[in-house]
Design a protein around this motif. Structure first.
Motif, PDB file in Angstrom:
ATOM      1  N   TYR A   8       0.875  -1.172   0.000  1.00  0.00           N
ATOM      2  CA  TYR A   8       0.000   0.000   0.000  1.00  0.00           C
ATOM      3  C   TYR A   8       0.907   1.216   0.000  1.00  0.00           C
ATOM      4  CZ  TYR A   8      -4.952  -1.105   0.457  1.00  0.00           C
ATOM      5  OH  TYR A   8      -6.239  -1.462   0.206  1.00  0.00           O
ATOM      6  N   ASN A  68      -7.449   4.966   7.598  1.00  0.00           N
ATOM      7  CA  ASN A  68      -8.829   5.144   7.129  1.00  0.00           C
ATOM      8  C   ASN A  68      -9.059   4.452   5.795  1.00  0.00           C
ATOM      9  OD1 ASN A  68      -9.771   6.614   9.300  1.00  0.00           O
ATOM     10  ND2 ASN A  68      -9.252   8.581   8.396  1.00  0.00           N
ATOM     11  N   ARG A  69      -8.120   4.607   4.885  1.00  0.00           N
ATOM     12  CA  ARG A  69      -8.263   4.012   3.554  1.00  0.00           C
ATOM     13  C   ARG A  69      -8.271   2.486   3.631  1.00  0.00           C
ATOM     14  NH1 ARG A  69      -3.755   4.642  -0.914  1.00  0.00           N
ATOM     15  NH2 ARG A  69      -4.029   2.554  -1.680  1.00  0.00           N
ATOM     16  N   ILE A  70      -7.387   1.915   4.441  1.00  0.00           N
ATOM     17  CA  ILE A  70      -7.321   0.459   4.576  1.00  0.00           C
ATOM     18  C   ILE A  70      -8.603  -0.086   5.185  1.00  0.00           C
ATOM     19  CG2 ILE A  70      -6.131  -1.408   5.809  1.00  0.00           C
ATOM     20  CD1 ILE A  70      -3.526   0.325   5.351  1.00  0.00           C
ATOM     21  N   CYS A  71      -9.094   0.570   6.232  1.00  0.00           N
ATOM     22  CA  CYS A  71     -10.350   0.142   6.855  1.00  0.00           C
ATOM     23  C   CYS A  71     -11.497   0.202   5.847  1.00  0.00           C
ATOM     24  CB  CYS A  71     -10.670   0.984   8.082  1.00  0.00           C
ATOM     25  SG  CYS A  71      -9.613   0.617   9.493  1.00  0.00           S
ATOM     26  N   LYS A  72     -11.547   1.267   5.074  1.00  0.00           N
ATOM     27  CA  LYS A  72     -12.604   1.423   4.083  1.00  0.00           C
ATOM     28  C   LYS A  72     -12.475   0.371   2.977  1.00  0.00           C
ATOM     29  CE  LYS A  72     -14.599   4.909   1.033  1.00  0.00           C
ATOM     30  NZ  LYS A  72     -14.460   6.267   0.523  1.00  0.00           N
ATOM     31  N   ASP A  73     -11.264   0.169   2.461  1.00  0.00           N
ATOM     32  CA  ASP A  73     -11.041  -0.777   1.364  1.00  0.00           C
ATOM     33  C   ASP A  73     -11.411  -2.213   1.744  1.00  0.00           C
ATOM     34  OD1 ASP A  73     -10.142   1.314  -0.179  1.00  0.00           O
ATOM     35  OD2 ASP A  73      -8.032   0.699  -0.173  1.00  0.00           O
ATOM     36  N   PHE A  74     -11.209  -2.581   3.004  1.00  0.00           N
ATOM     37  CA  PHE A  74     -11.443  -3.959   3.430  1.00  0.00           C
ATOM     38  C   PHE A  74     -12.657  -4.119   4.340  1.00  0.00           C
ATOM     39  CE2 PHE A  74      -7.033  -3.903   2.126  1.00  0.00           C
ATOM     40  CZ  PHE A  74      -6.966  -5.053   1.350  1.00  0.00           C
TER      41      PHE A  74
END
Length: 129
Positions: A8, A68-74
């Motif tokens: 990432y 935030n992006r990782i939580c949203k993506d997964f």
């Protein structure tokens, strides 16, 4: 079960054609403990392991930069994650993120602090380190 194993990168919005060597990248592993039965029942359902890759000019953690992006993506909930990172300036040590919610009007933001990894947490993530 390993949900994700890859890289990432922090995107530089102000300079989209920038050399990736100047961006921050992390080797990321997401582990689903909930699919492994009662073996890790005392640990949160998911673990995120983040290891900073070589290069990059920014000094920040993956949790602060891309959390935030990782939580949203997964589709991950912060309360369900054991977030573990290794820092280049502290070789051989792993740290766990402690997310503290901050409520601002209709939004929730999180501050991140760090603590050393506990022995049981280290044992749980050891096969993926």
């Amino acid at each position: 079960m390993l949900v994700f194993d890859g890289n990432y990168m922090l995107e530089r919005k102000g300079d989209p054609g920038a050399n990736p060597a100047h961006a921050c990248a992390w080797r990321l592993k997401i582990i689903d403990f909930s699919s492994g039965g009662a073996r890790h029942a005392y640990i949160r359902p998911y673990a995120v392991l983040a290891f900073r890759k070589e290069g990059g000019i920014f000094k920040s953690s993956c949790a602060e930069s891309l959390g935030n992006r990782i939580c949203k993506d997964f589709g991950l909930n912060v309360d369900d994650i054991l977030w573990v990172e290794a820092f280049p300036d502290l070789p051989g040590a792993l740290y766990v993120a402690v997310f503290t919610p901050r409520y601002q009007e209709m939004m929730i933001d999180y501050t991140v602090s760090w603590r050393p990894i506990l022995e049981n947490e280290q044992a749980a993530v050891a096969p993926w380190c």
